[in-house]
Design a protein around this motif. Structure first.
Motif, short mmCIF file in Angstrom:
data_model
loop_
_atom_site.label_atom_id
_atom_site.label_comp_id
_atom_site.label_asym_id
_atom_site.label_seq_id
_atom_site.Cartn_x
_atom_site.Cartn_y
_atom_site.Cartn_z
N LEU A 28 0.85 -1.18 0.00
CA LEU A 28 0.00 0.00 0.00
C LEU A 28 0.89 1.24 0.00
CD1 LEU A 28 -2.80 1.35 0.26
CD2 LEU A 28 -2.58 1.10 2.74
N ILE A 29 0.67 2.11 -0.97
CA ILE A 29 1.42 3.36 -1.08
C ILE A 29 0.56 4.47 -0.49
CG2 ILE A 29 2.40 5.05 -2.68
CD1 ILE A 29 2.74 2.73 -4.70
N LEU A 30 1.15 5.25 0.42
CA LEU A 30 0.44 6.38 1.01
C LEU A 30 1.16 7.66 0.63
CD1 LEU A 30 0.25 3.89 3.30
CD2 LEU A 30 -1.31 5.58 4.21
N CYS A 31 0.39 8.65 0.16
CA CYS A 31 0.97 9.93 -0.22
C CYS A 31 -0.07 11.01 -0.01
CB CYS A 31 1.44 9.91 -1.68
SG CYS A 31 0.16 9.51 -2.87
N ASP A 32 0.37 12.26 -0.09
CA ASP A 32 -0.61 13.35 0.00
C ASP A 32 -0.85 13.91 -1.40
OD1 ASP A 32 1.34 15.30 -0.59
OD2 ASP A 32 1.70 15.75 1.52
N THR A 33 -1.74 14.88 -1.48
CA THR A 33 -2.17 15.38 -2.78
C THR A 33 -1.06 16.08 -3.56
OG1 THR A 33 -3.02 17.37 -1.70
CG2 THR A 33 -4.59 15.59 -2.13
N SER A 34 0.05 16.42 -2.92
CA SER A 34 1.15 17.04 -3.66
C SER A 34 2.12 16.01 -4.24
CB SER A 34 1.90 18.05 -2.78
OG SER A 34 2.48 17.40 -1.69
N HIS A 35 1.96 14.75 -3.90
CA HIS A 35 2.82 13.67 -4.41
C HIS A 35 1.93 12.48 -4.78
CE1 HIS A 35 5.47 15.76 -1.46
NE2 HIS A 35 6.31 15.69 -2.46
N ALA A 42 -0.03 -2.17 -6.83
CA ALA A 42 -0.14 -1.63 -5.47
C ALA A 42 -1.35 -0.72 -5.37
CB ALA A 42 1.12 -0.85 -5.10
N ALA A 43 -1.99 -0.76 -4.23
CA ALA A 43 -3.06 0.18 -3.95
C ALA A 43 -2.43 1.48 -3.48
CB ALA A 43 -3.97 -0.38 -2.88
N THR A 44 -3.05 2.59 -3.84
CA THR A 44 -2.55 3.90 -3.42
C THR A 44 -3.64 4.60 -2.64
OG1 THR A 44 -1.13 4.10 -5.38
CG2 THR A 44 -1.65 6.12 -4.21
N LEU A 45 -3.24 5.14 -1.48
CA LEU A 45 -4.14 5.95 -0.68
C LEU A 45 -3.58 7.36 -0.67
CD1 LEU A 45 -6.54 6.30 1.25
CD2 LEU A 45 -5.00 5.64 3.11
N THR A 46 -4.35 8.29 -1.23
CA THR A 46 -3.94 9.70 -1.27
C THR A 46 -4.75 10.44 -0.22
OG1 THR A 46 -3.49 9.50 -3.64
CG2 THR A 46 -3.65 11.72 -2.73
N VAL A 47 -4.04 11.11 0.70
CA VAL A 47 -4.70 11.85 1.77
C VAL A 47 -4.51 13.34 1.55
CG1 VAL A 47 -4.43 9.95 3.42
CG2 VAL A 47 -2.70 11.73 3.31
N SER A 48 -5.30 14.13 2.25
CA SER A 48 -5.19 15.58 2.14
C SER A 48 -3.81 16.04 2.54
CB SER A 48 -6.23 16.26 3.03
OG SER A 48 -7.51 15.91 2.63
N LYS A 49 -3.36 17.10 1.87
CA LYS A 49 -2.07 17.68 2.20
C LYS A 49 -2.15 18.33 3.57
CE LYS A 49 1.40 20.84 0.41
NZ LYS A 49 1.70 21.81 -0.61
N GLY A 50 -1.18 18.06 4.39
CA GLY A 50 -1.16 18.64 5.73
C GLY A 50 -0.02 18.06 6.53
N ALA A 51 0.37 18.76 7.57
CA ALA A 51 1.47 18.31 8.40
C ALA A 51 1.18 16.91 8.95
CB ALA A 51 1.71 19.29 9.54
N ASP A 52 2.00 15.96 8.58
CA ASP A 52 1.94 14.59 9.09
C ASP A 52 0.67 13.84 8.71
OD1 ASP A 52 4.46 14.95 10.33
OD2 ASP A 52 3.49 15.87 12.06
N SER A 53 -0.09 14.30 7.73
CA SER A 53 -1.34 13.61 7.38
C SER A 53 -1.07 12.20 6.88
CB SER A 53 -2.13 14.41 6.36
OG SER A 53 -1.40 14.62 5.17
N VAL A 54 -0.02 12.03 6.08
CA VAL A 54 0.32 10.69 5.59
C VAL A 54 0.78 9.81 6.75
CG1 VAL A 54 1.95 9.38 4.14
CG2 VAL A 54 0.86 11.43 3.24
N ASP A 55 1.57 10.39 7.65
CA ASP A 55 2.09 9.62 8.79
C ASP A 55 0.94 9.05 9.62
OD1 ASP A 55 4.44 10.59 7.79
OD2 ASP A 55 4.92 11.83 9.53
N PHE A 56 -0.03 9.89 9.95
CA PHE A 56 -1.14 9.44 10.79
C PHE A 56 -2.02 8.44 10.06
CE2 PHE A 56 -0.22 13.56 12.98
CZ PHE A 56 0.34 12.97 14.11
#
Length: 145
Positions: A28-35, A42-56
């Motif tokens: 599973l690949i996790l990234c924010d909207t800027s990357h 692989a499945a990709t989960l794109t989360v909102s851009k923000g401090a540590d959003s991908v980490d959490f």
């Protein structure tokens, strides 16, 4: 067991996916909207851009025995607390024996930087780092039930 990749700034996404495909491990690949990443296999989960959003998001998805790939020492510490394994892009496994020293070094570097000091950046990435990463990932896959 799965491999979760903190893909923001991660130079080993393709290498990780290659090993995971060969070993039949879900990735599973996790990234924010800027990357934004879209990789076959692989499945990709794109989360909102923000401090540590991908980490959490990554920590919330972790299950004991999963493997996380990250350059972030703070995220690695959270992964260890969730009973997951973690390694960096150069093949260093984060463990309970080294995480405190790594977090202290990160804190010290941040203090120096905030005070206006300059630190030398990491050396240019080469094939040795890819080999070390692959060897560590293979070992973790072998050790994880």
């Amino acid at each position: 067991m799965r491999i979760l990749i903190d893909a923001d700034g991660c130079p080993v996404v393709d290498l990780t996916l290659s090993i995971a495909r060969r070993r039949g491990v879900e990735c599973l690949i996790l990234c924010d909207t800027s990357h934004v990443f879209e990789k076959p296999g692989a499945a990709t989960l794109t989360v909102s851009k923000g401090a540590d959003s991908v980490d959490f998001a990554l920590v919330n998805l972790l299950r004991p025995g999963d493997i996380a790939v990250t350059q972030d020492h703070g995220l690695a510490a959270m992964c260890l607390a969730r009973r997951a394994r973690a390694l960096d892009q150069n093949g260093m496994e984060y463990t309970s024996g080294n995480i405190d020293a790594l977090l202290l070094a990160r804190h010290t570097f941040q203090k120096i930087s905030r005070a206006g000091g300059r630190l030398k950046g990491p050396a240019r990435r080469g094939p040795d780092q890819d080999r070390a990463f692959a060897a560590t990932l293979e070992r973790l896959l072998d050790e994880t039930p």
